[in-house]
Design a protein around this motif. Structure first.
Motif, PDB file in Angstrom:
ATOM      1  N   UNK A 132       0.946  -1.188  -0.104  1.00 21.51           N
ATOM      2  CA  UNK A 132       0.153  -0.015  -0.015  1.00 21.51           C
ATOM      3  C   UNK A 132       0.864   1.348  -0.023  1.00 21.51           C
ATOM      4  N   UNK A 133       0.369   2.319  -0.626  1.00 25.99           N
ATOM      5  CA  UNK A 133       0.974   3.672  -0.351  1.00 25.99           C
ATOM      6  C   UNK A 133       1.412   3.866   1.178  1.00 25.99           C
ATOM      7  N   UNK A 134       2.542   4.321   1.203  1.00 22.35           N
ATOM      8  CA  UNK A 134       2.938   4.831   2.688  1.00 22.35           C
ATOM      9  C   UNK A 134       3.590   3.560   3.225  1.00 22.35           C
ATOM     10  N   UNK A 214      19.559  18.119  -1.038  1.00 24.12           N
ATOM     11  CA  UNK A 214      18.331  17.616  -1.882  1.00 24.12           C
ATOM     12  C   UNK A 214      17.168  18.632  -1.621  1.00 24.12           C
ATOM     13  N   UNK A 215      16.414  18.773  -2.630  1.00 24.80           N
ATOM     14  CA  UNK A 215      15.345  19.729  -2.637  1.00 24.80           C
ATOM     15  C   UNK A 215      14.279  19.346  -1.667  1.00 24.80           C
ATOM     16  N   UNK A 216      13.962  17.826  -1.552  1.00 20.99           N
ATOM     17  CA  UNK A 216      12.731  17.465  -0.797  1.00 20.99           C
ATOM     18  C   UNK A 216      12.860  17.781   0.753  1.00 20.99           C
ATOM     19  N   UNK A 217      12.112  18.819   1.226  1.00 23.53           N
ATOM     20  CA  UNK A 217      12.315  19.326   2.670  1.00 23.53           C
ATOM     21  C   UNK A 217      12.062  18.229   3.655  1.00 23.53           C
ATOM     22  N   UNK A 218      10.915  17.580   3.094  1.00 25.63           N
ATOM     23  CA  UNK A 218      10.487  16.402   4.288  1.00 25.63           C
ATOM     24  C   UNK A 218      11.477  15.437   4.455  1.00 25.63           C
ATOM     25  N   UNK A 219      11.949  14.877   3.148  1.00 25.61           N
ATOM     26  CA  UNK A 219      12.753  13.812   3.253  1.00 25.61           C
ATOM     27  C   UNK A 219      14.411  14.279   4.034  1.00 25.61           C
ATOM     28  N   UNK A 220      14.544  15.508   3.675  1.00 28.85           N
ATOM     29  CA  UNK A 220      15.801  15.882   4.249  1.00 28.85           C
ATOM     30  C   UNK A 220      15.660  15.969   5.688  1.00 28.85           C
ATOM     31  N   UNK A 221      14.537  16.473   6.009  1.00 28.21           N
ATOM     32  CA  UNK A 221      14.066  16.703   7.636  1.00 28.21           C
ATOM     33  C   UNK A 221      14.215  15.409   8.264  1.00 28.21           C
ATOM     34  N   UNK A 222      13.570  14.331   7.489  1.00 27.29           N
ATOM     35  CA  UNK A 222      13.373  12.975   8.178  1.00 27.29           C
ATOM     36  C   UNK A 222      14.958  12.390   8.379  1.00 27.29           C
ATOM     37  N   UNK A 774       7.185  10.457  -4.237  1.00 30.81           N
ATOM     38  CA  UNK A 774       5.868  10.631  -3.740  1.00 30.81           C
ATOM     39  C   UNK A 774       5.715   9.489  -2.750  1.00 30.81           C
ATOM     40  N   UNK A 775       6.139   8.152  -3.129  1.00 32.04           N
ATOM     41  CA  UNK A 775       5.798   7.206  -2.204  1.00 32.04           C
ATOM     42  C   UNK A 775       6.621   7.238  -0.858  1.00 32.04           C
ATOM     43  N   UNK A 776       7.884   7.759  -1.132  1.00 26.74           N
ATOM     44  CA  UNK A 776       8.548   7.819   0.096  1.00 26.74           C
ATOM     45  C   UNK A 776       7.979   9.103   1.006  1.00 26.74           C
ATOM     46  N   UNK A 777       7.458  10.074   0.350  1.00 24.55           N
ATOM     47  CA  UNK A 777       6.894  11.121   1.231  1.00 24.55           C
ATOM     48  C   UNK A 777       5.922  10.557   1.894  1.00 24.55           C
ATOM     49  N   UNK A 778       4.905   9.639   1.158  1.00 19.93           N
ATOM     50  CA  UNK A 778       3.981   9.118   1.990  1.00 19.93           C
ATOM     51  C   UNK A 778       4.312   8.242   3.056  1.00 19.93           C
ATOM     52  N   UNK A 779       5.343   7.603   2.939  1.00 22.06           N
ATOM     53  CA  UNK A 779       6.257   6.705   3.892  1.00 22.06           C
ATOM     54  C   UNK A 779       6.274   7.603   5.327  1.00 22.06           C
ATOM     55  N   UNK A 780       6.946   8.602   5.272  1.00 18.55           N
ATOM     56  CA  UNK A 780       7.395   9.541   5.734  1.00 18.55           C
ATOM     57  C   UNK A 780       6.165  10.239   6.732  1.00 18.55           C
ATOM     58  N   UNK A 781       5.157  10.704   6.045  1.00 19.99           N
ATOM     59  CA  UNK A 781       3.884  11.196   6.534  1.00 19.99           C
ATOM     60  C   UNK A 781       3.298  10.147   7.527  1.00 19.99           C
ATOM     61  N   UNK A 799       0.463  17.843  -2.973  1.00 16.61           N
ATOM     62  CA  UNK A 799       0.035  16.881  -3.573  1.00 16.61           C
ATOM     63  C   UNK A 799      -0.973  17.035  -4.592  1.00 16.61           C
ATOM     64  N   UNK A 800      -0.770  16.410  -6.007  1.00 18.18           N
ATOM     65  CA  UNK A 800      -1.631  16.579  -6.958  1.00 18.18           C
ATOM     66  C   UNK A 800      -3.186  16.222  -6.651  1.00 18.18           C
TER      67      UNK A 800
END
Length: 1307
Positions: A132-134, A214-222, A774-781, A799-800
């Motif tokens: 599943x997503x996430x 890296x540009x992805x702030x959330x992934x960077x933070x995690x 996007x998948x990794x984002x969902x995993x972190x969220x 998110x789109x």
């Protein structure tokens, strides 16, 4: 061999085992030469047996050097085929879970070398299809387990050096965001062991720096969060000193990971508390008599040292770096939280804050002296104010009210004491000619940043200080205005005067912003505000400061102001003017008309606005793009007033603003705030309304920009979201504003409905790498609070999916009884139907999950949401279009939605049934693909007729219609018709009408016949499957009408790509647009939610078994011949060609040729001809459609008319082969495998079934399982394999030849 592993050895008594080892080894290496995963996968389990031979059980050591194994893995890691790389990595990481391998240094080196190199490929971290997503991708999970296990098994003395090298390797290359995140995560999950010293800490800090690119702030933070956790688990505190720890902590960004009140901060506090007094003493500390230093002493000395400043001869002209202030502030807060923790543990209720007070006292001492003592060194004042600002800017995440946060409240209360002293100092510095150099502008910023914080402080803690703040602002405003009004008539102005002007303008800006944001301080009543208002209204806009002469300056200080440096200062000066103007325009819309005395003011308001707008355009051209925000805000006020009178000027404004926005799209930081301001100004309700009423060029321009924005959004996710949520909010919840002349902002929705229609079908098909992010984002969220990055970084709804969510929620809010809403919804309904038709026209055949499929799917989902709000007259007109769409060649998911809409429409208005019956009357051609759609509707006929009292005529008609289709030549049409018949007949029985009674025996016996269908298992199974299909068995069109079914459950069950499923949580999380108060259509029923897509879809289980069971060793695997190995002499074949008509009567051959895996019509045509010529009893193909193919017919030359053809789809092969086995056939595979027979030596049994492989992939691994024997054709040449028709023909001939000889002998 002795104790050490040797590279090679041999012994006679172990001959057999060693032979097996090397044979397996060579087989694996040879197989890896090819890159095809289906060939290699079955060989991988053999790797496990290699370990059994290579490790001596009793001694627990390597017999063969482990580097033999490493060669295999390295070969896999370096393969061009990414799937193979991933398999290799997963296999390697699993080793430690399954095998007990002796420790070897080579392994560690291999992990840090080739393995980590392979792990840097982002695409390996994708989810497996079933996940599943996430969910955490399998590689991420494996990596965690592996690293924890590996480090645990290492001997103690090697752990430190291995981890250090591992971490240093993480810094040695440019990793992208995803791999560095999962490696950091694996480090954080290693069980605590104290092994890293100072060097490790430095290495971890370097990794932190790597994550920042890296540009992805959330992934960077995690990643930062995980690295800090790893540091706490792995650092040996006795080897590191507190200064080293604190400088490490400062590499973490508070706005991305380490912020007060997060779980991570608490973990850090308790780590510091547990290890307090264990840290190594730092070289510089004053406490000689103590071996270790405690946190409290360290922070005290830190504050002391920070505020000590050397007496320098000359005042330093540069402001000190912020780094130290941040460090000291962070450590004070950490130490205070540790103190609070300690007090909680000891159970004290009233905390005395002894330590915290000790930290703050030195700072308070300096601050108290600021106002009175004019001789404190500038450096010292700078540092103390920097620290003050950092402490004041700390906000509590948990407590909305600061008084609940006891640490902060104590700090703030202490800082209240010196407020007057600070204000006095700031006033003196800003107004008494004390700022004179370019470097002083930084100080000016520091002082001005303090003012709003002090205002905030006095509002939070005590109002007593408000009067002194009001006096301060009064004096500041007056002094600044005075200073700015002084005109300077010299040719070359002096630097000092110009700097003062810049500082004065900045101060006025600060005052305007405070009045804007904190009305409760009641500053408007101050007399100076009038002066300010008058001054701004009459000043020259975009006034540019002349560049000063530098004669008297350059000797004393080393700073040369280059022209670029001055340009920045001028830009800032202009920017500040616009902020003040924005304040005036927003607070006093009539633009200071009270003052009629000057000629300037006698101009009409429109003229005045026009002048300002012209200056605004000029400002846009001179300001750098990160400073244009206030200009946009001013334009928002001006443009609506001018759109009527000077349209061309406004269009110019639109163009220029759009140019700036599109040029900014690559800069992350300033883009979003500017986009927001741009959207607020261009999509301001008034601007839209005025443009729409004139329908002139401005209207066209705005529409053009809408499409440009949507276009930009396909490459920069989130742009459309900003536009849409702004518009939806302003159209439905129009602010009650006495100024705006708008009667109803909702009219804009109709005039700009493209926005909503485009939003309903919006969403690009992402490239694989974007999907991965996007998948990794969902995993972190999904980790929620556990990962501090989720709490700290604000979710921007980029998110789109949120575009569609916003549009759908907007549509849910509309009310069918409101005439405006009604026409708008009807308009959208028609536009969406047109869009669907357009897509159908552009591609008649489109693939599952292609963009066309997705757009159609989204169209019908939206139509379904709108359906209940539409009235009968409108539906009557548009139902024909819906039926027309049903005639199209639609993918499954679209079909269900169309059927659902038809069922609901007929349920609500049964009078439309006649239109529906007409659909069955078209000619065969038109109905060929789509009749099943209309038959599916009939299978829910009970719901259609729910509201009709007179059911008999409708049922009669339905029976007549369905019975015709039960005799259709197409098998699946018959199935659908039978399902409908079963339902309708059940309803007829309920009525007990005589007319129907007559038909009873016929229909009952027919249905009974269907239920007890004999014959081949396929028809029977399909009848069962179609009845169990969710659309007929579980789905209820009325009870399942809700958002979850439409957007999540149905797409999931119809096997739409997962990025099309929108879960309910997204609807809840998106709060910009609320649900209507009485909205109750949320959840699917549990029966539907619990279904799995595979419950009905025709998937063959045989195909999946291979995936799950990669560990079992297969008896036989496919293997291409290596040409130089094969040197068997070919036998001189005796060719016996008999008179075939006589000898091979069609009946006596017992050969079946199975070509279901072959998909090229040319090969099938050739085989058909060959099989017919040699009298095979049947040819089995994957689909009978091939027979119509021109290429097939060209090669088969009518053979298909003389040869029995059987259709068995590839996924049905397993069952078919099993069935043939029971009938006594030998299943023969035409494939080169490790155990195949040579064709020249094989004797064919009479009942033979030949299975031919696919052109590219041969026979899939799961079918090799089911073969009785494999036969290969001996080869002499270099090329590895024959064409499949040729090899099939050779075997068919060989079988025939042997049968002919047998028959001769029998005679």
């Amino acid at each position: 061999p002795g104790g050490k592993p040797s590279l090679f050895w041999w012994s006679a008594e172990k001959n057999e085992k060693l032979l097996q080892f090397w044979e397996t080894y060579i087989l694996i290496m040879e197989t890896l030469e090819g890159n095809q995963i289906h060939v290699i996968k079955p060989v991988l389990p053999k790797l496990n047996s290699l370990y059994e031979h290579a490790i001596s059980g009793e001694k627990g050591c390597w017999l063969f050097h482990p580097s033999w194994h490493m060669c295999i893995y390295k070969r896999m890691f370096e393969s061009e085929n990414k799937t193979l790389t991933k398999e290799g990595i997963l296999h390697f990481l699993e080793l430690y879970e399954t095998k007990h391998l002796p420790n070897s240094l080579g392994f560690s080196e291999f992990i840090i070398g080739p393995l980590m190199d392979a792990l840097s490929e982002s695409s390996l971290y994708s989810r497996t299809p079933g996940q599943l997503m996430g969910a955490c991708p399998p590689l991420g999970m494996r990596l965690q387990k592996f690293l924890a296990m590996y480090v645990m098994l290492l001997p103690e003395e090697e752990k430190g050096s291995f981890l250090l090298k591992f971490i240093q390797k993480m810094t040695s290359r440019h990793w992208s965001a995803v791999p560095i995140l999962f490696l950091s995560m694996a480090l954080a999950y290693i069980p605590a062991c104290k092994v890293l010293g100072t060097e490790g800490l430095h290495a971890l800090r370097d990794v932190l720096k790597c994550t920042m690119i890296t540009h992805q702030i959330l992934l960077r933070g995690a990643a930062q969060c995980y690295l800090l956790q790893a540091t706490m688990h792995l650092t040996d505190v006795e080897k590191v000193s507190l200064p080293e720890v604190s400088s490490f902590l400062l590499s973490l960004r508070p706005e991305e990971s380490l912020r007060r009140d997060t779980v991570l901060w608490m973990e850090l506090c308790s780590w510091l508390q547990v290890n307090d007094r264990c840290f190594r003493k730092s070289v510089t500390s004053d406490f000689e008599h103590q071996e270790t230093s405690s946190l409290c002493q360290y922070v005290c000395s830190l504050v002391g040292d920070y505020l000590k400043t050397p007496a320098s001869e000359r005042e330093n002209c540069f402001m000190p770096d912020w780094f130290e202030a941040k460090l000291v502030a962070t450590m004070i807060l950490l130490a205070a939280d540790v103190e609070q923790m300690r007090n909680k543990h000891s159970g004290k209720s009233n905390i005395e804050w002894i330590e915290l007070e000790a930290f703050l006292n030195p700072l308070l001492d300096v601050l108290m002296k600021l106002g009175s003592n004019a001789y404190i060194p500038t450096l010292k004042t700078d540092k103390s104010l920097q620290l003050l600002l950092k402490l004041l800017q700390t906000r509590s995440l948990k407590c909305s009210n600061t008084q609940d946060d006891r640490v902060l409240f104590f700090i703030w209360k202490s800082l209240m004491i010196p407020v007057e002293s600070i204000l006095e100092f700031v006033l003196r510095r800003l107004t008494a000619n004390e700022l004179s150099t370019v470097g002083d502008l930084d100080r000016c910023d520091l002082y001005l940043a303090l003012i709003p914080e002090i205002v905030n402080l006095s509002l939070q803690v005590s109002w007593k200080k408000v009067p002194s703040i009001q006096n301060f602002i009064l004096s500041l405003t007056n002094a600044c205005i005075r200073n700015l009004q002084e005109r300077n008539y010299e040719e070359e102005p002096k630097l000092k005067e110009q700097i003062e002007k810049v500082a004065s303008m900045a101060s006025l800006t600060a005052v305007c912003e405070i009045m804007d944001r904190k009305p409760e301080v009641r500053l408007e009543s101050l007399p100076s505000v009038d002066a300010l208002k008058r001054f701004i209204s009459f000043s020259q806009f975009n006034e540019v400061l002349k560049k000063p002469s530098y004669i008297e300056e350059s000797s004393s200080s080393g700073e040369e102001a280059t022209s670029q440096g001055w340009g920045k200062i001028v830009a800032r000066y202009v920017h500040d003017q616009w902020i003040c103007l924005r304040f005036i325009l927003n607070s006093f819309p009539t633009l200071a008309q009270e003052y009629e005395e000057t000629s300037e003011m006698s101009l009409s308001t429109v003229e005045r606005s026009r002048k300002i707008l012209q200056s605004a355009l000029e400002a846009l051209t001179i300001l750098p793009s990160d400073q244009v925000l206030p200009v946009f805000d001013c334009m928002k006020v001006l443009v609506p007033k001018l759109l009527d009178s000077s349209e061309s000027l406004c269009i110019e404004a639109f163009d220029l603003a759009w140019k700036i926005i599109s040029s900014l799209s690559n800069t992350q930081l300033i883009f979003w705030s500017n986009l927001k301001a741009f959207v607020q100004f261009l999509f301001d309700s008034e601007v839209l309304a005025v443009a729409a009423s004139a329908k002139g060029q401005a209207y066209a321009k705005i529409k053009e920009i809408i499409f440009k924005l949507i276009d930009m959004s396909t490459t920069k996710t989130g742009v459309f979201n900003v536009v849409l949520s702004h518009c939806c909010r302003s159209w439905i919840f129009s602010p009650v504003d006495e100024r705006s002349a708008l009667s109803n902002t909702f009219l804009n929705a109709g005039n700009y409905c493209e926005l909503i229609t485009e939003a309903c079908v919006f969403g690009t098909v992402f490239r694989r790498d974007q999907r991965l992010i996007q998948d990794v984002h969902a995993f972190i969220e999904n980790l929620g609070e556990k990962c501090a990055a989720n709490v700290v970084t604000e979710s921007a709804n980029r998110d789109d999916h949120y575009v569609r969510v916003c549009a759908i929620k907007f549509l849910c809010l509309l009310d069918g009884s409101n005439i405006l809403h009604k026409t708008f919804m009807e308009d959208i309904f028609i536009k969406l139907l047109d869009k669907d038709e357009l897509v159908s026209r552009s591609r008649t055949r489109y693939y599952a999950n292609s963009l066309q499929h997705r757009i159609k799917n989204r169209v019908w989902q939206t139509l379904l949401v709108l359906l209940p709000k539409l009235n009968q007259n409108f539906l009557c007109g548009s139902l024909d279009k819906v039926f027309q769409a049903g005639f199209g060649n639609n993918q499954a998911s679209v079909k269900y939605f169309i059927e659902w809409i038809v069922i609901l429409s007929l349920h609500k208005y049964p009078q439309f049934l006649n239109k529906f019956w007409d659909c069955f009357c078209y000619d065969e051609e038109k109905l060929k693909t789509s009749i099943c759609t209309f038959l599916s509707v009939l299978s829910h006929f009970d719901i259609v007729l729910q509201n009709t009292s007179e059911k008999k005529p409708a049922l009669k008609k339905a029976l007549i219609v369905v019975l015709q289709w039960c005799f259709n030549h197409n098998f699946s049409v018959r199935l659908y018709a039978l399902v409908a018949l079963k339902k309708i007949w059940g309803m007829c029985r309920m009525l007990h009408e005589e007319e129907f009674e007559a038909l009873t025996p016929v229909i009952e016996s027919s249905l009974q016949q269907v239920e007890n269908m004999h014959g081949t298992g396929n028809a029977r199974r399909n009848w069962q499957r179609i009845q169990d299909h969710f659309f007929f068995a579980t789905f209820h069109p009325l009870e399942d009408y809700n958002l979850e079914t439409i957007f999540y459950t149905l797409p999931r069950l119809s096997e739409l790509a997962e990025d099309e499923w929108i879960s309910l949580s997204k609807f809840d999380r998106f709060t910009d647009v609320p649900f209507p108060p009485a909205f109750q259509w949320y959840h699917s029923r549990t029966e539907l939610r619990d279904l799995k897509p595979s419950d009905w879809s025709q998937q063959d289980m045989g195909a999946n078994s291979a995936e799950t069971d990669s560990q079992t060793e297969w008896t036989d695997v496919q293997k291409k011949i290596i040409p130089w190995k094969n040197s068997t002499p070919s036998l001189d074949l005796e060719m016996v060609l008999q008179d075939r008509a006589a000898k091979l009567g069609k009946s006596n051959s017992r050969l079946i040729v199975v070509a279901s895996l072959i998909d090229k019509p040319t090969n099938l045509g050739g085989l058909c001809r060959t099989s017919e010529i040699f009298g095979a009893s049947a040819l089995v193909v994957g689909s009978l459609h091939y027979i119509q193919d021109k290429q097939f017919q060209h090669l088969s030359v009518s053979a298909e008319q003389w040869l029995p053809l059987v259709e068995v789809k590839p996924f049905q092969l397993v069952d078919y082969l099993q069935q043939k086995k029971t009938e006594g056939y030998t299943i023969i595979g035409v494939e080169q495998t490790a155990k195949s027979f040579d064709l020249t030596e094989y004797c064919f049994p009479e009942k033979s079934l030949l299975l031919l492989g696919n052109e590219h992939e041969g026979i899939p691994a799961n079918l090799i399982h089911h073969l009785d024997v494999c036969v290969e054709i001996p080869q002499q040449g270099i090329i590895r394999s024959l064409n499949v028709h040729v090899s099939g023909a050779l075997l068919i001939w060989e079988y025939t030849r042997q049968q002919v000889i047998k028959q001769k002998q029998q005679k």
